[in-house]
Motif scaffolding. Structure first.
Motif, PDB file in Angstrom:
ATOM      1  N   PHE A  10      13.760  35.008  46.295  1.00  0.00           N
ATOM      2  CA  PHE A  10      12.735  34.757  47.302  1.00  0.00           C
ATOM      3  C   PHE A  10      13.432  34.204  48.542  1.00  0.00           C
ATOM      4  CE2 PHE A  10       8.980  31.703  48.362  1.00  0.00           C
ATOM      5  CZ  PHE A  10       8.531  32.563  49.350  1.00  0.00           C
ATOM      6  N   PHE A  11      13.402  34.957  49.648  1.00  0.00           N
ATOM      7  CA  PHE A  11      14.084  34.569  50.877  1.00  0.00           C
ATOM      8  C   PHE A  11      13.109  34.535  52.042  1.00  0.00           C
ATOM      9  CE2 PHE A  11      17.215  37.020  48.412  1.00  0.00           C
ATOM     10  CZ  PHE A  11      18.252  36.110  48.327  1.00  0.00           C
ATOM     11  N   ARG A  12      13.319  33.612  52.973  1.00  0.00           N
ATOM     12  CA  ARG A  12      12.687  33.666  54.289  1.00  0.00           C
ATOM     13  C   ARG A  12      13.716  34.351  55.169  1.00  0.00           C
ATOM     14  NH1 ARG A  12      12.579  30.443  58.974  1.00  0.00           N
ATOM     15  NH2 ARG A  12      13.886  28.906  57.931  1.00  0.00           N
ATOM     16  N   ILE A  13      13.326  35.423  55.865  1.00  0.00           N
ATOM     17  CA  ILE A  13      14.290  36.238  56.584  1.00  0.00           C
ATOM     18  C   ILE A  13      13.903  36.381  58.050  1.00  0.00           C
ATOM     19  CG2 ILE A  13      14.964  37.511  54.514  1.00  0.00           C
ATOM     20  CD1 ILE A  13      13.172  39.815  55.435  1.00  0.00           C
ATOM     21  N   GLY A  14      14.854  36.821  58.855  1.00  0.00           N
ATOM     22  CA  GLY A  14      14.601  37.117  60.258  1.00  0.00           C
ATOM     23  C   GLY A  14      14.423  38.609  60.440  1.00  0.00           C
ATOM     24  N   GLY A  15      13.785  38.995  61.516  1.00  0.00           N
ATOM     25  CA  GLY A  15      13.573  40.411  61.781  1.00  0.00           C
ATOM     26  C   GLY A  15      12.105  40.767  61.733  1.00  0.00           C
ATOM     27  N   GLU A  16      11.841  42.000  61.402  1.00  0.00           N
ATOM     28  CA  GLU A  16      10.466  42.509  61.414  1.00  0.00           C
ATOM     29  C   GLU A  16       9.569  41.813  60.393  1.00  0.00           C
ATOM     30  OE1 GLU A  16       8.101  46.778  61.002  1.00  0.00           O
ATOM     31  OE2 GLU A  16      10.276  46.748  61.023  1.00  0.00           O
ATOM     32  N   TYR A  17      10.136  41.415  59.271  1.00  0.00           N
ATOM     33  CA  TYR A  17       9.366  40.768  58.212  1.00  0.00           C
ATOM     34  C   TYR A  17       9.750  39.303  58.106  1.00  0.00           C
ATOM     35  CZ  TYR A  17       8.705  45.670  57.163  1.00  0.00           C
ATOM     36  OH  TYR A  17       8.422  47.003  57.259  1.00  0.00           O
ATOM     37  N   ASP A  18       8.927  38.502  57.447  1.00  0.00           N
ATOM     38  CA  ASP A  18       9.166  37.066  57.327  1.00  0.00           C
ATOM     39  C   ASP A  18       9.765  36.667  55.982  1.00  0.00           C
ATOM     40  OD1 ASP A  18       8.090  36.470  59.880  1.00  0.00           O
ATOM     41  OD2 ASP A  18       6.067  36.643  59.047  1.00  0.00           O
ATOM     42  N   TYR A  19       9.394  37.378  54.930  1.00  0.00           N
ATOM     43  CA  TYR A  19       9.836  37.015  53.589  1.00  0.00           C
ATOM     44  C   TYR A  19      10.314  38.255  52.848  1.00  0.00           C
ATOM     45  CZ  TYR A  19       7.231  32.818  54.650  1.00  0.00           C
ATOM     46  OH  TYR A  19       6.759  31.689  55.262  1.00  0.00           O
ATOM     47  N   LEU A  20      11.254  38.034  51.927  1.00  0.00           N
ATOM     48  CA  LEU A  20      11.768  39.101  51.072  1.00  0.00           C
ATOM     49  C   LEU A  20      11.759  38.594  49.639  1.00  0.00           C
ATOM     50  CD1 LEU A  20      13.298  41.816  50.584  1.00  0.00           C
ATOM     51  CD2 LEU A  20      15.397  40.508  50.940  1.00  0.00           C
ATOM     52  N   LEU A  21      11.105  39.326  48.778  1.00  0.00           N
ATOM     53  CA  LEU A  21      11.089  38.985  47.360  1.00  0.00           C
ATOM     54  C   LEU A  21      11.727  40.127  46.591  1.00  0.00           C
ATOM     55  CD1 LEU A  21       8.620  37.383  48.608  1.00  0.00           C
ATOM     56  CD2 LEU A  21       7.721  37.370  46.302  1.00  0.00           C
ATOM     57  N   LYS A  22      12.605  39.802  45.660  1.00  0.00           N
ATOM     58  CA  LYS A  22      13.155  40.794  44.740  1.00  0.00           C
ATOM     59  C   LYS A  22      12.396  40.604  43.430  1.00  0.00           C
ATOM     60  CE  LYS A  22      17.414  42.343  42.560  1.00  0.00           C
ATOM     61  NZ  LYS A  22      18.860  42.044  42.399  1.00  0.00           N
ATOM     62  N   ILE A  23      11.743  41.666  43.012  1.00  0.00           N
ATOM     63  CA  ILE A  23      10.887  41.615  41.826  1.00  0.00           C
ATOM     64  C   ILE A  23      11.380  42.647  40.823  1.00  0.00           C
ATOM     65  CG2 ILE A  23       8.533  41.992  40.988  1.00  0.00           C
ATOM     66  CD1 ILE A  23       7.582  41.172  43.810  1.00  0.00           C
ATOM     67  N   ALA A  24      11.528  42.263  39.573  1.00  0.00           N
ATOM     68  CA  ALA A  24      11.947  43.183  38.518  1.00  0.00           C
ATOM     69  C   ALA A  24      10.824  43.291  37.491  1.00  0.00           C
ATOM     70  CB  ALA A  24      13.223  42.686  37.851  1.00  0.00           C
ATOM     71  N   THR A  25      10.248  44.494  37.375  1.00  0.00           N
ATOM     72  CA  THR A  25       9.195  44.742  36.393  1.00  0.00           C
ATOM     73  C   THR A  25       9.550  45.984  35.583  1.00  0.00           C
ATOM     74  OG1 THR A  25       7.891  46.077  37.934  1.00  0.00           O
ATOM     75  CG2 THR A  25       7.399  43.718  37.838  1.00  0.00           C
ATOM     76  N   LYS A  26       8.893  46.154  34.452  1.00  0.00           N
ATOM     77  CA  LYS A  26       9.222  47.286  33.582  1.00  0.00           C
ATOM     78  C   LYS A  26       8.598  48.595  34.043  1.00  0.00           C
ATOM     79  CE  LYS A  26       5.543  46.282  30.305  1.00  0.00           C
ATOM     80  NZ  LYS A  26       5.185  46.090  28.916  1.00  0.00           N
ATOM     81  N   ASP A  27       7.508  48.508  34.838  1.00  0.00           N
ATOM     82  CA  ASP A  27       6.853  49.735  35.300  1.00  0.00           C
ATOM     83  C   ASP A  27       5.939  49.409  36.477  1.00  0.00           C
ATOM     84  OD1 ASP A  27       4.576  48.530  34.122  1.00  0.00           O
ATOM     85  OD2 ASP A  27       4.821  49.683  32.281  1.00  0.00           O
ATOM     86  N   MET A  28       5.326  50.430  37.047  1.00  0.00           N
ATOM     87  CA  MET A  28       4.484  50.236  38.226  1.00  0.00           C
ATOM     88  C   MET A  28       3.223  49.439  37.907  1.00  0.00           C
ATOM     89  SD  MET A  28       6.143  51.232  40.745  1.00  0.00           S
ATOM     90  CE  MET A  28       4.881  51.115  41.987  1.00  0.00           C
ATOM     91  N   ALA A  29       2.688  49.581  36.721  1.00  0.00           N
ATOM     92  CA  ALA A  29       1.502  48.799  36.338  1.00  0.00           C
ATOM     93  C   ALA A  29       1.846  47.307  36.328  1.00  0.00           C
ATOM     94  CB  ALA A  29       0.984  49.248  34.981  1.00  0.00           C
ATOM     95  N   SER A  30       3.033  46.974  35.834  1.00  0.00           N
ATOM     96  CA  SER A  30       3.479  45.577  35.833  1.00  0.00           C
ATOM     97  C   SER A  30       3.706  45.087  37.250  1.00  0.00           C
ATOM     98  CB  SER A  30       4.767  45.425  35.022  1.00  0.00           C
ATOM     99  OG  SER A  30       4.543  45.782  33.683  1.00  0.00           O
ATOM    100  N   TYR A  31       4.285  45.940  38.112  1.00  0.00           N
ATOM    101  CA  TYR A  31       4.464  45.570  39.516  1.00  0.00           C
ATOM    102  C   TYR A  31       3.102  45.292  40.159  1.00  0.00           C
ATOM    103  CZ  TYR A  31       4.888  45.779  44.490  1.00  0.00           C
ATOM    104  OH  TYR A  31       4.760  45.476  45.816  1.00  0.00           O
ATOM    105  N   ASP A  32       2.127  46.138  39.876  1.00  0.00           N
ATOM    106  CA  ASP A  32       0.790  45.963  40.456  1.00  0.00           C
ATOM    107  C   ASP A  32       0.194  44.617  40.050  1.00  0.00           C
ATOM    108  OD1 ASP A  32      -1.364  47.007  42.070  1.00  0.00           O
ATOM    109  OD2 ASP A  32      -2.480  47.291  40.200  1.00  0.00           O
ATOM    110  N   GLN A  33       0.414  44.192  38.810  1.00  0.00           N
ATOM    111  CA  GLN A  33      -0.074  42.888  38.361  1.00  0.00           C
ATOM    112  C   GLN A  33       0.600  41.757  39.139  1.00  0.00           C
ATOM    113  OE1 GLN A  33       0.612  42.858  34.135  1.00  0.00           O
ATOM    114  NE2 GLN A  33      -1.201  44.078  33.690  1.00  0.00           N
ATOM    115  N   VAL A  34       1.920  41.874  39.341  1.00  0.00           N
ATOM    116  CA  VAL A  34       2.644  40.859  40.114  1.00  0.00           C
ATOM    117  C   VAL A  34       2.136  40.845  41.547  1.00  0.00           C
ATOM    118  CG1 VAL A  34       4.907  40.197  41.048  1.00  0.00           C
ATOM    119  CG2 VAL A  34       4.710  40.945  38.669  1.00  0.00           C
ATOM    120  N   TYR A  35       1.976  42.020  42.143  1.00  0.00           N
ATOM    121  CA  TYR A  35       1.489  42.138  43.518  1.00  0.00           C
ATOM    122  C   TYR A  35       0.128  41.464  43.674  1.00  0.00           C
ATOM    123  CZ  TYR A  35      -0.575  44.292  47.642  1.00  0.00           C
ATOM    124  OH  TYR A  35      -1.202  44.490  48.842  1.00  0.00           O
ATOM    125  N   LYS A  36      -0.785  41.754  42.767  1.00  0.00           N
ATOM    126  CA  LYS A  36      -2.122  41.164  42.837  1.00  0.00           C
ATOM    127  C   LYS A  36      -2.066  39.647  42.701  1.00  0.00           C
ATOM    128  CE  LYS A  36      -4.589  45.253  41.285  1.00  0.00           C
ATOM    129  NZ  LYS A  36      -5.300  45.901  40.169  1.00  0.00           N
TER     130      LYS A  36
END
Length: 72
Positions: free
Chosen positions: A17-43
């Protein structure tokens, strides 16, 4: 505050989890087993937080990984 620190810090799938400069403010690296799991993390991340925009990128293949970046 930082994107309501409880959100990213309380989710095991958030690897970095980083606070970054540029177009975006934050960068998160997320590791999930599939897109359904990513969707749960996103929500869970956006629950109760007003965000202007969220952009996601997905790694298709790991060419090299776990290369430490020295932060001074």
């Amino acid at each position: 505050g930082y994107m309501t620190m409880r959100a990213p810090s309380s989710i095991p799938d958030v690897i970095d989890f980083f606070r970054i400069g540029g177009e975006y403010d934050y960068l998160l690296k997320i590791a999930t087993k599939d897109m359904a799991s990513y969707d749960q993390v996103y929500k869970r991340l956006i629950e109760g937080i007003e965000l202007e925009t969220v952009t996601s990128y997905f790694a298709m293949e790991a060419i090299e990984e776990q290369r430490a970046i020295p932060l001074f």
